[in-house]
Design an enzyme around this catalytic site. Structure first.
Site, short mmCIF file in Angstrom:
data_model
loop_
_atom_site.label_atom_id
_atom_site.label_comp_id
_atom_site.label_asym_id
_atom_site.label_seq_id
_atom_site.Cartn_x
_atom_site.Cartn_y
_atom_site.Cartn_z
N LYS A 254 -17.41 34.19 103.75
CA LYS A 254 -17.45 33.24 104.82
C LYS A 254 -16.50 33.55 106.34
CE LYS A 254 -15.49 29.23 101.93
NZ LYS A 254 -14.13 29.81 100.80
N ASP B 266 -17.68 37.84 98.58
CA ASP B 266 -17.24 37.52 100.24
C ASP B 266 -17.34 37.82 101.10
OD1 ASP B 266 -16.13 34.85 98.54
OD2 ASP B 266 -14.05 36.21 98.79
N MET C 246 -3.92 36.06 108.20
CA MET C 246 -4.97 35.48 109.47
C MET C 246 -4.16 34.76 110.22
SD MET C 246 -6.72 33.24 106.51
CE MET C 246 -5.12 33.39 105.20
N GLY D 124 -9.45 41.90 98.63
CA GLY D 124 -8.35 42.06 98.46
C GLY D 124 -7.35 41.61 97.24
C1 LIG Z 1 -8.80 35.00 103.82
S1 LIG Z 1 -7.75 36.23 103.47
C2 LIG Z 1 -8.09 37.17 101.63
C3 LIG Z 1 -6.42 37.89 101.55
C4 LIG Z 1 -6.82 38.41 100.60
N1 LIG Z 1 -7.49 38.39 99.52
C5 LIG Z 1 -5.89 39.81 100.68
O1 LIG Z 1 -5.23 40.14 99.43
O2 LIG Z 1 -6.01 40.78 101.28
C6 LIG Z 1 -7.98 36.97 104.84
C7 LIG Z 1 -6.70 38.43 105.51
O3 LIG Z 1 -6.41 39.17 104.76
C8 LIG Z 1 -6.25 39.92 105.70
N2 LIG Z 1 -7.49 41.48 105.19
C9 LIG Z 1 -8.07 41.18 104.67
N3 LIG Z 1 -9.04 42.08 103.77
C10 LIG Z 1 -8.01 43.43 105.21
C11 LIG Z 1 -8.15 44.99 106.13
N4 LIG Z 1 -8.70 45.51 105.30
N5 LIG Z 1 -7.29 45.20 106.74
C12 LIG Z 1 -6.81 43.98 107.55
N6 LIG Z 1 -6.40 42.68 107.33
C13 LIG Z 1 -7.43 42.73 106.38
C14 LIG Z 1 -6.47 39.71 107.15
O4 LIG Z 1 -5.33 38.40 107.98
C15 LIG Z 1 -7.32 38.30 106.94
O5 LIG Z 1 -7.77 37.80 108.69
#
Ligand SMILES: C[S@@+](CC[C@H](N)C(=O)[O-])C[C@H]1O[C@@H](n2cnc3c(N)ncnc32)[C@H](O)[C@@H]1O
Length: 256
Positions: free
Chosen positions: A73, A51, A185, A105
């Site tokens: 994406k 991803d 998001m 994440g």
């Molecule tokens: C599609 S979601 C995926 C979340 C992911 N599965 C998680 O557990 O962090 C994507 C969102 O996660 C958040 N995000 C992911 N990585 C980030 C990071 N390193 N710093 C801040 N926000 C993050 C943001 O809000 C982003 O828009």
């Protein structure tokens, strides 16, 4: 003849591919924030479907002949349709064996990871889940504990962008409590978030916005939720970022 047939059968059996999908959490960005189990799975991967938010450095753990395919994406930008990703999971698992679906994440926190597990099972593919550190857990690097005794007793984790693009109604419920509210998001919904809190008389609640949590180039800003839009603009914060609302967002000013 019988011996030749036996040999051919053994050869086919030995080379038969066992289709397996590993849905793996890549952690919040820092490549060292990955589990030992995930590391081992990446080393044995035949194909990695990765991803946008998964660290590219993690791909170096895989062997040279492992096929690495970007299926990211970008928010409001180019993206790989989910159907294409599912198609690749099936075709690559049957063609090559161990497919790793590497997601930023934790794959089961706003990551569509379980959808892919269910699809793979329907296709007769063996599935394994390896959790990851979610980005909200990297807020600790900014001195934002998600809970702290006498400050926050619970956590609401809310999406700022539902399937239809709208802000989750759960936010209105969450703001009635003293919980820490973490919005994934949510950057494009800053106006709505600020208005929702202000209209409920909660505009003075502390807020923090953290971009690229855990990474060397991370940025963050703290203020009041009623000023969220200005806070984002003044500090030029953008995706990927988390919005944290609640007393823990400003815990240093509480004398801790
Ligand atoms: C599609 S979601 C995926 C979340 C992911 N599965 C998680 O557990 O962090 C994507 C969102 O996660 C958040 N995000 C992911 N990585 C980030 C990071 N390193 N710093 C801040 N926000 C993050 C943001 O809000 C982003 O828009």
């Amino acid at each position: 003849m019988g011996r030749i047939c036996g040999k051919i059968f053994r050869f086919v059996a030995m080379t038969e591919v066992r289709p397996v999908l590993f849905v793996v959490g890549a952690g919040p960005g820092d490549p060292e924030l990955i589990t030992v189990k995930a590391q081992k799975v990446l080393q044995n991967a035949n194909v990695i479907l990765y991803d946008n938010l998964a660290s590219r450095e993690l791909l170096n753990l895989a062997s040279e002949d492992c096929e690495k395919i970007y299926v990211g994406k970008r928010p409001y930008g180019e993206y790989t349709p989910q159907e294409d990703i599912l198609g690749l999971i099936k075709s690559k698992a049957y063609e090559k064996g161990n497919v790793v679906r590497l997601k930023g994440g934790d794959p089961f926190i706003f990551g569509r990871g379980f959808e892919e597990v269910l699809y793979a099972r329907e296709q007769g593919i063996e599935t394994h889940f390896i959790p990851g550190i979610s980005s909200m857990q990297a807020l600790g690097f900014e001195d934002i504990p998600l809970t702290h005794r006498s400050v926050s007793e619970s956590i609401w984790v809310v999406t700022g962008t539902k399937k239809d693009g709208s802000l989750s109604d759960d936010l209105k419920l969450a703001m009635q409590s003293n919980a820490t509210v973490i919005i994934y998001m949510g950057m494009k919904k800053a106006v709505q978030i600020a208005e929702t809190y202000s209209s409920e008389g909660r505009g003075d609640t502390p807020v923090a916005v953290v971009q690229n949590a855990s990474l060397p180039h991370r940025k963050s800003a703290k203020g009041l939720v009623k000023d969220l839009v200005k806070l984002i603009e003044d500090n030029q914060l953008t995706h990927p970022a988390l919005i944290v609302i609640g007393k823990v967002a400003d815990i240093n000013n509480l004398g801790y």
